[in-house]
Design a protein around this motif. Structure first.
Motif, PDB file in Angstrom:
ATOM      1  N   TRP A  93      37.056  36.265  43.300  1.00 25.27           N
ATOM      2  CA  TRP A  93      37.462  37.464  42.263  1.00 25.27           C
ATOM      3  C   TRP A  93      38.174  37.082  41.278  1.00 25.27           C
ATOM      4  N   GLU A 109      41.152  35.482  40.744  1.00 21.06           N
ATOM      5  CA  GLU A 109      42.299  35.720  40.825  1.00 21.06           C
ATOM      6  C   GLU A 109      43.433  34.708  41.509  1.00 21.06           C
ATOM      7  N   LYS A 113      46.928  40.211  41.940  1.00 19.43           N
ATOM      8  CA  LYS A 113      46.794  40.321  40.486  1.00 19.43           C
ATOM      9  C   LYS A 113      46.708  41.848  40.378  1.00 19.43           C
ATOM     10  N   ASN A 114      46.742  42.236  39.169  1.00 18.89           N
ATOM     11  CA  ASN A 114      46.543  43.569  38.495  1.00 18.89           C
ATOM     12  C   ASN A 114      47.409  44.553  39.284  1.00 18.89           C
ATOM     13  N   ASP A 116      44.112  45.566  46.241  1.00 14.41           N
ATOM     14  CA  ASP A 116      43.334  45.414  45.250  1.00 14.41           C
ATOM     15  C   ASP A 116      43.963  46.241  44.113  1.00 14.41           C
ATOM     16  N   TYR A 147      42.313  46.242  40.789  1.00 20.43           N
ATOM     17  CA  TYR A 147      41.227  46.276  39.738  1.00 20.43           C
ATOM     18  C   TYR A 147      40.197  47.516  39.910  1.00 20.43           C
ATOM     19  N   PHE A 167      41.363  51.370  34.180  1.00 16.66           N
ATOM     20  CA  PHE A 167      42.171  50.170  34.480  1.00 16.66           C
ATOM     21  C   PHE A 167      42.747  49.627  32.985  1.00 16.66           C
ATOM     22  N   THR A 188      46.549  47.225  35.328  1.00 16.27           N
ATOM     23  CA  THR A 188      46.953  47.523  36.780  1.00 16.27           C
ATOM     24  C   THR A 188      45.963  48.697  37.152  1.00 16.27           C
ATOM     25  N   GLY A 199      41.816  49.171  43.121  1.00 18.66           N
ATOM     26  CA  GLY A 199      40.441  48.783  43.481  1.00 18.66           C
ATOM     27  C   GLY A 199      39.534  49.882  44.207  1.00 18.66           C
ATOM     28  N   SER A 240      33.917  51.282  35.750  1.00 19.36           N
ATOM     29  CA  SER A 240      33.724  49.919  35.669  1.00 19.36           C
ATOM     30  C   SER A 240      32.221  49.662  35.143  1.00 19.36           C
TER      31      SER A 240
END
Length: 805
Positions: free
Chosen positions: A436, A438, A527-528, A589, A591, A600, A603, A606, A669
């Motif tokens: 992913w 990250e 992350k994110n 998550d 993302y 997005f 931040t 997911g 996305s």
């Protein structure tokens, strides 16, 4: 009447933005003469790529309709959109845009000209209220030459007496021509003096705005529709010069739509006819298989055979600007190998072999592949992901075992295989980033790919008569496989108690540190996530990534540890939607869209990924539950958007029509995601065969059937083991020649053992720990002959400990 040109106001325009990534269609002619790829959404053309599939040249091309009493309607915002392919498996499209106020209907047919770099759009305008003469129809084009909106120049000109709308930027030009005469045309700066602003504010175009230089620009022209002429053909030509672009546009107009359509359709029919008949009817009544194969073929490069980008989209593109050069129209080696697997599953071995050849060409001298890259192989992002460095080995082995890479040709790939295997053994098992993109550490997915790839590479080296290096690769694979649980399996946690299980595999465990007794004891940066909310204990984060241990043949689906892990995954990551069950990548998550549906922006939250339903279906098939795998296929296919395109993520929140987010439908996305379409094709093949199509056989035989274990434990600077089970030999592996100065009695006596270099540049020595009494401590340090220096740090390993501690 001639007008005096004026400089449009507002230079250089507002900051450039891309457009929606939720595509309803993607297409390209299967012709080296075309070199054009196009995308659709909201009833209009979006990004058009030329001369390479990684080079976006437009933001969008749509129509504006004006009429009496200040009537203003933009088809992408003010109409209901319907789109369908010409026929199954042929990515040319019929679009119908019906004004939401019932005033008009626009019918379009769109495809790329197979004979030259031009895109054809046939437009029929039908008034539903009033007469045709009441309306004026304008074509609005936003150039983004190349991969950026700023720095473009647009102008109104002519070519050999024919009026043409031109744009240029970064060495590439486009030209828009019409079969009906252009009436008033204009060029301006977006947000200030572009045609949208002119028509919206005044109802008329300013013909004096003939040229807009070096900015975020737009072109507009009124198409010469009349009561008698309600059909027009627009041709958008491309070239290195404006004259070349205009020549291509006008030549396409002269040829006409029907000859181009006939050639386009016939070529696609012929290609589809050569594939395996894995067709099945989805709930919509269409063949989702042919949609997926068309997506794979559409994302291929012409200039670099074997290359294919991850998606002809930019996730949340309407919120992204020129600082996002690549979007997803880049090559990811992992996605590319997945694409090759899709081609193989569909029976197109030639395309899969081209992919391997391309990967050979862009491999870096030290053996790794870039995290992602432009078509020429130049890296875009700087990370290194060990699964991407190992995946090409699995592809080579798959092609070899299936007879598509004959022994006579294998020697040509041997340097690639040796360099890749060398990189994996020199730098694994820890990865700099997981799949992913990250986190660094020990990932079950990456470990599974690495170990399976080493076994595959060993077989290939054996086939080439290189038995000693092959044996070393198997030794390393065995040693790493023995420690997967030490690195990534936890027990006795809160999640265990909540799910009623003994243990589970974590998403990723951080690299070894002096503070942690085991990698699982550390923290994982998520992350994110907003600042201050970025770290979690490794034991709290789970992921469907663990299913890779079964997919790549290292563990059986009925292994109690896998069964328990699936229970935890389902407890924390399962999402039941109208189309069926999908899964999140991992808990926490970030993302994806925010909770309020906003895009997005670094931040977010997911959302479920359809491709994970495909991966879970393969797990169910490996477990012998074909009915569950078939149900998950329904969920995967039910996640598709228009024309069968599969998105990266699905919106799991309540309907938010203002943000174009509907529960259970594609989010903002990337769509289509080629990786998801590859997984779909492989699942269709696996269900037909009754077995997981791409499961490497080596691990199944070695670890599940023969239960092979390793007599070794390896110590290296990126994997400093602290304990080894009784009876195991400690192998020291270094990247430079050294003398290991060691003692088993706290330096009362010492011994020196020199390393030996193997075929992969690993300097190794085995220390005789197998016979040491339990709880003995081996202490060692290094002398480096190359520099004449001592390491000046002592390291220790306890014999008789447990891998899991």
């Amino acid at each position: 009447m001639a007008v005096t040109p004026t400089v449009p106001s507002g230079a250089p325009g507002i900051p450039a933005r891309w457009t929606s990534s939720a595509k309803s269609g993607v297409g390209s002619a299967l012709s080296p003469a075309s070199r054009v790829w196009f995308t659709l959404s909201h009833g209009i053309l979006n990004e058009i790529y030329y001369p390479r599939v990684d080079s976006a040249c437009t933001r969008d091309l749509g129509l504006i309709v004006t009429g009496p009493n200040g009537y203003f309607s933009e088809e992408k915002r003010d109409a209901a959109h319907a789109v369908e392919p010409f026929e199954e498996g042929v990515p040319a499209y019929r679009l119908t845009n019906t004004a939401t106020d019932g005033a008009y209907r626009i019918d379009k047919r769109i495809l790329a000209d197979p004979t030259r770099p031009a895109l054809l759009q046939e437009i029929t305008f039908t008034p539903l209220k009033g007469a045709a003469g009441d309306y004026r129809i304008y074509a609005l084009l936003a150039p983004h030459l190349v991969n950026a909106g700023m720095g473009n120049t647009a102008w109104i000109g002519d070519h050999k007496g024919q009026p043409v709308l031109f744009a240029a930027g970064r060495g590439t030009c486009l030209a828009l021509a019409s079969s009906l005469p252009w009436r008033t045309c204009s060029a301006g700066y977006v947000g200030f003096s572009d045609g949208w602003q002119q028509l919206h504010n005044t109802g008329e175009l300013d013909a004096a705005c003939q040229r807009a230089e070096n900015g975020n620009v737009a072109l507009i022209g009124e198409i010469g529709f009349t009561s008698a002429k309600t059909k027009a053909l627009l041709a958008l030509g491309f070239g290195a010069t404006s004259d070349e672009a205009a020549e291509n546009a006008l030549a396409s107009l002269k040829q006409g739509f029907e000859p181009a359509a006939q050639a386009y359709v016939e070529t696609w029919r012929k290609w589809q006819a050569g594939l395996l008949p894995l067709d099945r009817r989805a709930a919509s009544g269409t063949s989702t298989y042919r949609a997926s194969t068309a997506v794979l073929a559409t994302h291929r490069s012409i200039a670099r055979p074997g290359a294919a980008v991850a998606s002809l989209s930019i996730p949340w593109g309407f919120n992204k600007g020129d600082d996002n050069l690549g979007g997803y129209h880049l090559v990811w080696p992992r996605d590319l190998v997945e694409t090759a697997g899709g081609f193989l599953a569909a029976g197109d071995a030639a395309s899969a072999l081209q992919i391997l050849e391309y990967l050979r060409a862009i491999q870096q001298p030290d053996g790794h592949w870039p995290q992602n890259a432009w078509l020429d192989g130049s890296a875009y992002w700087p990370g290194i992901q060990m699964d991407e460095c190992a995946f090409p080995l699995l592809l080579a082995d798959t092609l070899y075992r299936a007879g598509h890479l004959p022994r006579a040709r294998l020697d040509g790939f041997l340097p690639m295989i040796e360099r890749a295997a060398s990189y994996v053994v020199r730098n694994g098992p820890v990865t700099g980033e997981d799949r992913w993109e990250e986190d660094a550490g020990y990932s079950p997915f990456t470990l599974a790919v690495e170990i399976a790839a080493l076994l595959a590479a060993a077989d290939l080296l054996d086939a080439c008569g290189k038995h000693a290096p092959a044996n070393y690769l198997r030794d390393t694979a065995d040693c790493w496989n023995d420690q997967v649980e030490r690195w990534t399996y936890v027990s006795g946690t809160l999640a265990c108690r909540q799910a009623g299980v003994e243990g589970y595999y974590v998403r990723i465990a951080p690299p070894d540190s002096a503070e942690a007794g085991s990698p699982k004891d550390g923290y994982v940066p998520i992350k994110n996530r907003p600042p201050g909310d970025t770290e979690r204990p490794a034991e709290e984060i789970v992921s469907p990534d663990a299913l890779a241990l079964v997919r790549f043949g290292l563990r059986a689906a009925d292994d109690p540890r896998m069964v328990d892990t699936v229970k935890v995954i389902d407890a924390q990551l399962r999402c039941d939607l109208p189309q069926g069950t999908l899964w999140y990548r991992y808990n926490s998550d970030g993302y994806g869209e925010h909770e309020d549906g906003s895009p997005f922006d670094g931040t977010g939250q997911g959302r479920p990924w359809p491709l994970l339903a495909g991966e879970r279906a393969h797990f169910e098939l490996a477990a012998g539950r074909k009915d569950k795998a078939a149900a998950l296929l329904e969920a995967l296919e039910g996640s598709a958007g228009s024309c069968g395109l599969l998105p990266e993520q699905i919106w799991d929140g309540p309907d938010m029509p203002d943000r174009e987010l509907l529960h259970g439908r594609p989010s903002g996305s990337a769509m289509p995601l080629v990786w998801a379409h590859s997984e779909h094709i492989k699942l269709l093949r696996s269900l037909r065969d009754g077995a997981v199509f791409d499961r490497p056989p080596q691990g199944v035989k070695r670890y599940i059937e023969d239960k092979t274990t390793s007599p070794l434990r390896t110590w290296r600077f990126n994997n400093k083991v602290r304990t080894i089970p009784a009876g195991k030999t400690l192998r020291i592996e270094l990247l430079e020649k050294a003398v290991v100065h060691w003692s088993s009695d706290n330096w009362a006596t010492t011994q020196d053992s020199g390393t030996q270099e193997n075929a992969f540049g690993i300097h190794l020595v085995d220390l005789p720990t197998a016979g040491l009494p339990e709880a003995s401590t081996l202490i060692f340090t290094f002398f480096w002959p190359g520099t004449g220096d001592w390491e000046n740090v002592d390291f220790s390993v306890i014999s008789g400990g447990q891998d899991s501690k």
